[in-house]
Enzyme design. Structure first.
Site, PDB file in Angstrom:
ATOM      1  N   ALA A  66       0.845  -1.185   0.000  1.00 57.85           N
ATOM      2  CA  ALA A  66       0.000   0.000   0.000  1.00 57.85           C
ATOM      3  C   ALA A  66       0.886   1.243   0.000  1.00 57.85           C
ATOM      4  O   ALA A  66       2.070   1.173   0.331  1.00 57.85           O
ATOM      5  CB  ALA A  66      -0.914  -0.005   1.221  1.00 57.85           C
ATOM      6  N   GLY A 112      -0.344  -5.197   0.822  1.00 58.68           N
ATOM      7  CA  GLY A 112      -1.578  -5.138   0.046  1.00 58.68           C
ATOM      8  C   GLY A 112      -1.476  -5.799  -1.305  1.00 58.68           C
ATOM      9  O   GLY A 112      -2.480  -6.260  -1.860  1.00 58.68           O
ATOM     10  N   GLU A 115      -2.046  -9.398  -0.604  1.00 59.08           N
ATOM     11  CA  GLU A 115      -3.459  -9.531  -0.244  1.00 59.08           C
ATOM     12  C   GLU A 115      -4.344  -9.472  -1.486  1.00 59.08           C
ATOM     13  O   GLU A 115      -5.334 -10.203  -1.601  1.00 59.08           O
ATOM     14  CB  GLU A 115      -3.837  -8.440   0.757  1.00 59.08           C
ATOM     15  CG  GLU A 115      -3.222  -8.664   2.138  1.00 59.08           C
ATOM     16  CD  GLU A 115      -3.465  -7.517   3.091  1.00 59.08           C
ATOM     17  OE1 GLU A 115      -4.053  -7.752   4.152  1.00 59.08           O
ATOM     18  OE2 GLU A 115      -3.051  -6.381   2.769  1.00 59.08           O
ATOM     19  N   GLU A 135       3.733  -6.071   7.326  1.00 58.33           N
ATOM     20  CA  GLU A 135       3.069  -5.001   8.066  1.00 58.33           C
ATOM     21  C   GLU A 135       3.530  -4.843   9.511  1.00 58.33           C
ATOM     22  O   GLU A 135       3.630  -3.717  10.011  1.00 58.33           O
ATOM     23  CB  GLU A 135       1.547  -5.212   8.029  1.00 58.33           C
ATOM     24  CG  GLU A 135       0.894  -4.843   6.708  1.00 58.33           C
ATOM     25  CD  GLU A 135       0.888  -5.980   5.702  1.00 58.33           C
ATOM     26  OE1 GLU A 135       0.182  -5.893   4.695  1.00 58.33           O
ATOM     27  OE2 GLU A 135       1.629  -6.985   5.921  1.00 58.33           O
TER      28      GLU A 135
END
Length: 260
Positions: A66, A112, A115, A135
């Site tokens: 992200a 992300g 994911e 993360e």
């Protein structure tokens, strides 16, 4: 529709979405997430599109995570909203799409990015790709479904280790764990994904959609996967595709499916 952060190409019934932010290693910001939602939604509604391939631009990254600068100073409530909205409009949206999505991991798939790949229905990685959920090294946890989908794919113990150590794994390690379906040379990646898509589009679009729904039901709280399978199986009998498929089998010819 024109997009700033993604590219879309179509070849007959297969569409390819390329996340195109190479200067940011294709990191997901709010704008890119929204554009991806719009693109997936439009392609799902296009009756000519039977399969979608998702990849990143360049050779370094599928999606390197992200865009951290966007949320570095968020409050608790803003963090909750960021996660909820992202899952709703992209990650869960892709998982529940009626059209199968193949993730072509051409490089780093981190945070992300991994994911997003896990939300896709099939994953193929270049042998140079690296994957991870780093993360916790930033003082946060995966917020786009990573703590849920990773254990589903590779088991609780391995998922715990990957998430708690924030370690990256190679494509070969991901294959051995069951995180990716195939590993190929970088120059063969898109062609290999296209081969898988070609095999998919020969089959009934309506049956494919219901099969994905039934498979996903097993992992959804409050849903009984067996019940969903039974109902979906029954619904198939009311489709044009079922009549065409069975008739073609009896007549010893190739079925011509319409998705109806």
């Amino acid at each position: 529709m024109s997009y700033k952060n993604i590219l879309i190409t179509k070849e007959q019934t297969i569409a390819t979405i390329t996340i195109n932010r190479p200067q940011k290693l294709n990191a997901l910001n709010k704008s890119t997430i929204q554009e991806l939602h719009q693109a997936f939604s439009a392609l799902e509604q296009n009756p000519d599109i039977k399969a979608i391939i998702l990849t990143g631009s360049g050779e370094k990254a599928f999606v390197a995570g992200a865009d951290i600068a966007e949320f570095a100073d968020f409050s608790i409530e803003e963090g909750i909203q960021l996660s909820a909205q992202g899952q709703d409009i992209l990650f869960n949206f892709v998982e529940n799409l009626k059209v199968p999505v193949i993730a072509a991991l051409n490089g780093f798939a981190l945070g992300g990015g991994l994911e997003l790949a896990m939300a896709c229905h099939i994953r193929v990685a270049a042998d140079t790709a690296k994957m991870g959920l780093p993360e916790v090294s930033l003082g946060v946890i995966p917020g786009y479904g990573g703590t849920q989908r990773l254990p589903q794919l590779i088991g609780k113990g391995r998922a715990m280790e990957m998430i708690l150590t924030a370690a990256m794994i190679t494509a070969d390690e991901a294959y051995r764990m069951g995180l990716v379906n195939h590993v190929v040379a970088p120059e063969e990646l898109l062609a290999y994904c296209n081969e898988i898509a070609q095999k998919i589009i020969k089959n009934s679009p309506s049956a494919i959609s219901m099969a994905m729904t039934a498979i996903n039901a097993n992992y959804k709280e409050g849903e009984n996967g067996f019940e969903t399978e039974i109902k979906s199986f029954g619904r198939c009998f009311g489709t044009v595709d079922f009549k065409e498929g069975t008739q073609a089998f009896i007549e010893k010819r190739k079925a011509v499916f319409t998705g109806e």
